[in-house]
Design a protein around this motif. Sequence first.
Motif, PDB file in Angstrom:
ATOM      1  N   LEU A 138      18.584  56.181 -20.040  1.00 33.14           N
ATOM      2  CA  LEU A 138      18.070  55.770 -21.347  1.00 33.14           C
ATOM      3  C   LEU A 138      18.482  54.348 -21.702  1.00 33.14           C
ATOM      4  O   LEU A 138      17.684  53.591 -22.267  1.00 33.14           O
ATOM      5  CB  LEU A 138      18.511  56.759 -22.430  1.00 33.14           C
ATOM      6  CG  LEU A 138      17.889  58.155 -22.319  1.00 33.14           C
ATOM      7  CD1 LEU A 138      18.508  59.099 -23.336  1.00 33.14           C
ATOM      8  CD2 LEU A 138      16.370  58.097 -22.470  1.00 33.14           C
TER       9      LEU A 138
ATOM     10  N   LYS B  25      21.969  60.609 -17.735  1.00 32.17           N
ATOM     11  CA  LYS B  25      21.025  60.521 -18.862  1.00 32.17           C
ATOM     12  C   LYS B  25      21.304  59.283 -19.698  1.00 32.17           C
ATOM     13  O   LYS B  25      20.373  58.563 -20.078  1.00 32.17           O
ATOM     14  CB  LYS B  25      21.096  61.796 -19.717  1.00 32.17           C
ATOM     15  CG  LYS B  25      20.581  63.019 -18.974  1.00 32.17           C
ATOM     16  CD  LYS B  25      20.417  64.256 -19.826  1.00 32.17           C
ATOM     17  CE  LYS B  25      21.569  64.641 -20.677  1.00 32.17           C
ATOM     18  NZ  LYS B  25      21.358  65.898 -21.420  1.00 32.17           N
TER      19      LYS B  25
ATOM     20  N   LEU C 275      10.116  58.785 -21.487  1.00 37.28           N
ATOM     21  CA  LEU C 275      11.507  58.699 -21.942  1.00 37.28           C
ATOM     22  C   LEU C 275      11.593  58.430 -23.439  1.00 37.28           C
ATOM     23  O   LEU C 275      10.830  57.635 -23.983  1.00 37.28           O
ATOM     24  CB  LEU C 275      12.231  57.585 -21.181  1.00 37.28           C
ATOM     25  CG  LEU C 275      12.341  57.805 -19.680  1.00 37.28           C
ATOM     26  CD1 LEU C 275      12.731  56.520 -18.979  1.00 37.28           C
ATOM     27  CD2 LEU C 275      13.335  58.917 -19.380  1.00 37.28           C
TER      28      LEU C 275
ATOM     29  N   GLN D 152      15.314  64.346 -24.775  1.00 41.92           N
ATOM     30  CA  GLN D 152      15.520  62.933 -24.483  1.00 41.92           C
ATOM     31  C   GLN D 152      14.358  62.383 -23.667  1.00 41.92           C
ATOM     32  O   GLN D 152      14.302  61.197 -23.381  1.00 41.92           O
ATOM     33  CB  GLN D 152      16.835  62.736 -23.734  1.00 41.92           C
ATOM     34  CG  GLN D 152      18.036  63.097 -24.597  1.00 41.92           C
ATOM     35  CD  GLN D 152      19.307  63.092 -23.798  1.00 41.92           C
ATOM     36  OE1 GLN D 152      19.412  63.736 -22.765  1.00 41.92           O
ATOM     37  NE2 GLN D 152      20.287  62.358 -24.290  1.00 41.92           N
ATOM     38  N   ALA D 153      13.447  63.278 -23.296  1.00 41.76           N
ATOM     39  CA  ALA D 153      12.244  62.932 -22.548  1.00 41.76           C
ATOM     40  C   ALA D 153      11.303  64.116 -22.641  1.00 41.76           C
ATOM     41  O   ALA D 153      11.703  65.210 -23.062  1.00 41.76           O
ATOM     42  CB  ALA D 153      12.590  62.643 -21.090  1.00 41.76           C
TER      43      ALA D 153
ATOM     44  N   ARG E  37      15.773  51.385 -22.246  1.00 37.14           N
ATOM     45  CA  ARG E  37      15.744  50.597 -23.493  1.00 37.14           C
ATOM     46  C   ARG E  37      15.868  49.108 -23.183  1.00 37.14           C
ATOM     47  O   ARG E  37      15.125  48.289 -23.724  1.00 37.14           O
ATOM     48  CB  ARG E  37      16.870  51.025 -24.422  1.00 37.14           C
ATOM     49  CG  ARG E  37      16.933  50.212 -25.724  1.00 37.14           C
ATOM     50  CD  ARG E  37      18.152  50.582 -26.567  1.00 37.14           C
ATOM     51  NE  ARG E  37      18.141  51.951 -26.988  1.00 37.14           N
ATOM     52  CZ  ARG E  37      17.493  52.414 -28.064  1.00 37.14           C
ATOM     53  NH1 ARG E  37      16.819  51.590 -28.825  1.00 37.14           N
ATOM     54  NH2 ARG E  37      17.542  53.685 -28.378  1.00 37.14           N
TER      55      ARG E  37
ATOM     56  N   TRP F 209      14.023  56.814 -25.337  1.00 35.87           N
ATOM     57  CA  TRP F 209      15.152  55.963 -25.698  1.00 35.87           C
ATOM     58  C   TRP F 209      15.105  55.658 -27.187  1.00 35.87           C
ATOM     59  O   TRP F 209      16.107  55.272 -27.779  1.00 35.87           O
ATOM     60  CB  TRP F 209      15.260  54.716 -24.833  1.00 35.87           C
ATOM     61  CG  TRP F 209      14.006  53.967 -24.505  1.00 35.87           C
ATOM     62  CD1 TRP F 209      13.170  54.175 -23.445  1.00 35.87           C
ATOM     63  CD2 TRP F 209      13.471  52.853 -25.210  1.00 35.87           C
ATOM     64  NE1 TRP F 209      12.139  53.263 -23.460  1.00 35.87           N
ATOM     65  CE2 TRP F 209      12.307  52.435 -24.529  1.00 35.87           C
ATOM     66  CE3 TRP F 209      13.860  52.160 -26.356  1.00 35.87           C
ATOM     67  CZ2 TRP F 209      11.520  51.371 -24.957  1.00 35.87           C
ATOM     68  CZ3 TRP F 209      13.090  51.097 -26.771  1.00 35.87           C
ATOM     69  CH2 TRP F 209      11.933  50.708 -26.080  1.00 35.87           C
TER      70      TRP F 209
END
Length: 193
Positions: A45, A41, A112, A98-99, A49, A114
Amino acid sequence: MALSTVTLPSGFLLPSIHAAPPFFTQQPNATTQASATGHWKRLILAFARFHKLYTLSLADLEDTKSPWANVLRNERINRRLLPPYLSAILQDMNTSNQATFEPPTQKTSVLLYWNTPEQWADILYDWGVSTGQLNTILTFYEITEPALESALSGIPVVLLKKAIVLLQKNGRAQVISVADGEGVKLLPQTSVP
């Protein structure tokens, strides 16, 4: 073989764990698997980003031209993620905010985070302040494709809308109907005496 970091042509640094063959395989021990999923993860991320990627899908596993190819596989050790493992990682990312599955009716592609929607809301508002856009009606196109590159350039409209909803809730934005659909007016913050 010693594990080492690798710098991709883009400049992104793959962590040394990416060179460990077991990293690409689901582990039977729950603690070990939880640790590996956490590493995946963070890697996903960070890569998203770095490259301003907003989506990841199971289809990226098969596409060697995908921007994700160097993350989801490691040709040096002849390893790649398999669909069930990536699916489990995407599900975990969704569960931990986180998503999110996008569209929400499927489980093969995620949007996503990020930056979280709350962070995007602050970025949007700060951009509006710094560019003098308060009290100006902006189309979503003007925000996602501005004349001058910004942190919001290329942001998916679905994510932009999530940020705008959060700004609306605290009185910093208003959705406006415009000729091409919807726009937003960023409102000055009122100070509380």
